[in-house]
Design a protein around this motif. Structure first.
Motif, PDB file in Angstrom:
ATOM      1  N   ARG A   1      45.365  43.666  31.515  1.00  0.00           N
ATOM      2  CA  ARG A   1      46.281  43.565  32.839  1.00  0.00           C
ATOM      3  C   ARG A   1      47.164  42.291  32.536  1.00  0.00           C
ATOM      4  N   ASP A   2      47.018  41.617  31.518  1.00  0.00           N
ATOM      5  CA  ASP A   2      48.017  40.544  31.117  1.00  0.00           C
ATOM      6  C   ASP A   2      49.243  41.112  30.662  1.00  0.00           C
ATOM      7  N   LEU A   3      48.956  42.320  30.086  1.00  0.00           N
ATOM      8  CA  LEU A   3      50.143  43.367  29.482  1.00  0.00           C
ATOM      9  C   LEU A   3      50.526  44.493  30.303  1.00  0.00           C
ATOM     10  N   GLY A   4      50.190  44.257  31.694  1.00  0.00           N
ATOM     11  CA  GLY A   4      50.742  45.024  32.708  1.00  0.00           C
ATOM     12  C   GLY A   4      50.063  46.390  32.985  1.00  0.00           C
ATOM     13  N   VAL A   5      48.889  46.571  32.242  1.00  0.00           N
ATOM     14  CA  VAL A   5      48.343  47.823  32.487  1.00  0.00           C
ATOM     15  C   VAL A   5      47.270  47.896  33.802  1.00  0.00           C
ATOM     16  N   GLU A   6      47.553  48.858  34.584  1.00  0.00           N
ATOM     17  CA  GLU A   6      46.677  49.119  35.865  1.00  0.00           C
ATOM     18  C   GLU A   6      45.328  49.748  35.289  1.00  0.00           C
ATOM     19  N   LEU A   7      44.155  49.448  35.702  1.00  0.00           N
ATOM     20  CA  LEU A   7      43.083  50.215  35.435  1.00  0.00           C
ATOM     21  C   LEU A   7      42.500  50.779  36.526  1.00  0.00           C
ATOM     22  N   ARG A   8      41.955  52.171  36.251  1.00  0.00           N
ATOM     23  CA  ARG A   8      41.297  52.955  37.265  1.00  0.00           C
ATOM     24  C   ARG A   8      39.842  53.361  36.852  1.00  0.00           C
ATOM     25  N   GLY A   9      39.053  52.657  37.099  1.00  0.00           N
ATOM     26  CA  GLY A   9      37.618  52.781  36.623  1.00  0.00           C
ATOM     27  C   GLY A   9      36.544  53.565  37.625  1.00  0.00           C
ATOM     28  N   CYS A  10      35.491  54.118  36.812  1.00  0.00           N
ATOM     29  CA  CYS A  10      34.208  54.524  37.367  1.00  0.00           C
ATOM     30  C   CYS A  10      33.511  53.478  38.133  1.00  0.00           C
ATOM     31  N   GLU A  11      32.332  53.947  38.767  1.00  0.00           N
ATOM     32  CA  GLU A  11      31.683  52.825  39.361  1.00  0.00           C
ATOM     33  C   GLU A  11      31.086  51.668  38.888  1.00  0.00           C
ATOM     34  N   TYR A  12      30.732  52.097  37.635  1.00  0.00           N
ATOM     35  CA  TYR A  12      30.134  50.722  36.781  1.00  0.00           C
ATOM     36  C   TYR A  12      31.156  49.797  36.153  1.00  0.00           C
ATOM     37  N   THR A  13      32.273  50.703  35.995  1.00  0.00           N
ATOM     38  CA  THR A  13      33.787  49.674  35.436  1.00  0.00           C
ATOM     39  C   THR A  13      33.929  48.853  36.395  1.00  0.00           C
ATOM     40  N   ARG A  14      34.073  49.224  37.639  1.00  0.00           N
ATOM     41  CA  ARG A  14      34.550  48.450  38.921  1.00  0.00           C
ATOM     42  C   ARG A  14      33.568  47.327  39.014  1.00  0.00           C
ATOM     43  N   ALA A  15      32.188  47.535  38.914  1.00  0.00           N
ATOM     44  CA  ALA A  15      31.503  46.461  39.091  1.00  0.00           C
ATOM     45  C   ALA A  15      31.591  45.280  38.126  1.00  0.00           C
ATOM     46  N   LEU A  16      32.016  45.667  36.857  1.00  0.00           N
ATOM     47  CA  LEU A  16      32.388  44.688  35.828  1.00  0.00           C
ATOM     48  C   LEU A  16      33.694  44.245  35.747  1.00  0.00           C
ATOM     49  N   VAL A  17      34.608  44.992  36.640  1.00  0.00           N
ATOM     50  CA  VAL A  17      36.058  44.543  36.332  1.00  0.00           C
ATOM     51  C   VAL A  17      36.513  44.810  37.851  1.00  0.00           C
ATOM     52  N   PRO A  18      36.258  43.601  38.676  1.00  0.00           N
ATOM     53  CA  PRO A  18      36.759  43.989  40.150  1.00  0.00           C
ATOM     54  C   PRO A  18      37.973  44.238  40.535  1.00  0.00           C
TER      55      PRO A  18
END
Length: 418
Positions: A283-300
């Motif tokens: 995120r600090d490098l400008g990357v937008e993340l799109r994650g699965c349900e488990y990913t979003r639980a760890l990365v709000p």
């Protein structure tokens, strides 16, 4: 003269040049490559001036950040183009190489000799460096080349082609060996696709739409270069510090190229320790993340990934992230959504590494290294003409050998067939 007539005239000149190129000495070809590299350096201001026009027009047209990055030239990139030509000089000339020889019981000696393909048509999008890479590789391998770049780069391609073709001609390369289709009319592409009489092979380089158009409409044989929906799988037994470096490099070092990572797969056992840390750094490098349900639980702050995200080559600072249960699920995911380009595993488990290497169907498969290495220069081929994701004729980075075919040469002493 109409577009069709212009393209046919180019192709006719290329066909004549190809006959002469096929028997040119290595010395003459290498001299031309060196002259082309020097001309790029000397004429860099002209190239940059032309590129500035393309960049201004591209910004006005609303080209994406990734496309603008592909289009951009600067002194560093021009120098890299020149170095790519010089790297070709140091490589063996494949033309005329006898790759094998054997003797039959009747005394016939049979061998295979590498020969040029002939006339190669390159159809590509907003990457003016392809103009140099393609011209250099084709010249080294005795092939004439017809270049049809995207309209976004027309000024850059005109300047580059004028400069390098003049340098090549002054060094003894026949006129017509390096030519640019100097029109943005799409009719030119459709003409090229069916010029079987003059063009021996077509190589498309660009997005999925361009490649699909060429493959579906060409009667000329096509070497299909691939879309790069590339994955990095971080295994439960990965060195997490190593994994962090590889992931950041694979996504952010140059996101607008086909060997950049588009999906990150993470084993569930290390996801709680690894994902929050790598997500913050991305995120600090400008990357937008799109994650699965488990990913979003760890990365709000990650957005929800859709089915389309798993299959998308973003060519941008966007990354799909999925937590998987095991190596089997990672391989299955890659098999379903990958494009057979470049795939990587990060692990310290020797058996898992080998299973990944053996089972993943891709042109390049990596263990503990970034997918960003899939290109000809990094593989020691010099410049490359594209990354082939098909399986016939060539696969992976296409360097000099991949731009040749072979013929059989047979030596007898009066043998006749009974």
């Amino acid at each position: 003269m109409g577009v069709r007539e212009e393209v046919i005239a180019l192709a006719q000149r290329a066909k004549v040049a190809a006959v002469q190129l096929a028997t040119l000495s290595t010395e003459v070809k290498n001299k031309a490559l060196q002259a082309m590299a020097q001309a790029l350096r000397e004429k860099a201001p002209e190239i940059l001036e032309a590129n500035a026009k393309d960049m201004e027009a591209g910004q006005a047209q609303g080209l994406s950040r990734a496309l603008l990055d592909r289009l951009l030239l600067n002194e560093k990139r021009i120098e890299e183009m020149a170095q790519g030509l010089e790297a070709l000089v140091s490589l063996p000339d494949p033309v005329g190489e006898i790759t094998s020889m054997w003797t039959r019981p009747n005394g016939l000696k049979i061998g295979r000799m590498r020969v040029p393909l002939g006339v190669i048509g390159i159809i590509y999008e907003a990457r003016p460096n392809v103009t140099v890479d393609a011209a250099g590789l084709c010249l080294k391998t005795g092939n004439a080349v017809i270049l049809r770049g995207g309209s976004e780069a027309i000024n850059s391609n005109r300047a580059i082609t004028r400069i390098i073709s003049a340098a090549a001609a002054a060094s003894g390369i026949p006129e017509g060996a390096i030519q640019l289709v100097d029109t943005t009319d799409r009719e030119a592409v459709h003409v090229m696709l069916r010029l079987n009489e003059y063009i021996d092979v077509l190589i498309p380089r660009g997005g999925a739409g361009l490649i699909r158009t060429v493959v579906e409409n060409a009667t000329v044989p096509v070497i299909e270069t691939g879309v790069g929906n590339c994955h990095v799988y971080v295994d439960a037994e990965a060195d997490l510090e190593m994994a962090e470096k590889i992931v950041i490099n694979a996504k952010t070092q140059r996101p607008g190229v086909c060997n950049a990572m588009e999906t990150l797969l993470v084993h569930k056992d290390i996801a709680p320790a690894f994902l929050p840390v790598i997500a913050e750094k991305l995120r600090d490098l400008g990357v937008e993340l799109r994650g699965c349900e488990y990913t979003r639980a760890l990365v709000p702050f990650a957005k929800e990934a859709t089915e389309e995200d798993w299959a998308t080559e973003y060519l941008d600072l966007i990354l799909a992230v999925k937590v998987v249960n095991d190596l089997e699920e990672a391989i299955e995911h890659i098999g379903k959504y990958g494009t057979k380009h470049s795939e990587a595993i990060v692990t310290n488990n020797y058996l898992k590494a080998w299973e990944f290497l053996q089972r993943v169907d891709a042109a390049a498969v990596y263990v503990n290294a970034s997918t960003r290495f899939t290109d000809g220069f990094q593989y020691g081929f010099g410049a490359e003409i594209g990354i082939s994701t098909q399986k016939l004729h060539a696969r992976g980075p296409m360097g000099p050998e991949q731009l040749t075919t072979f013929k059989y040469i047979v030596f007898g002493s009066g043998q006749i067939r009974q």
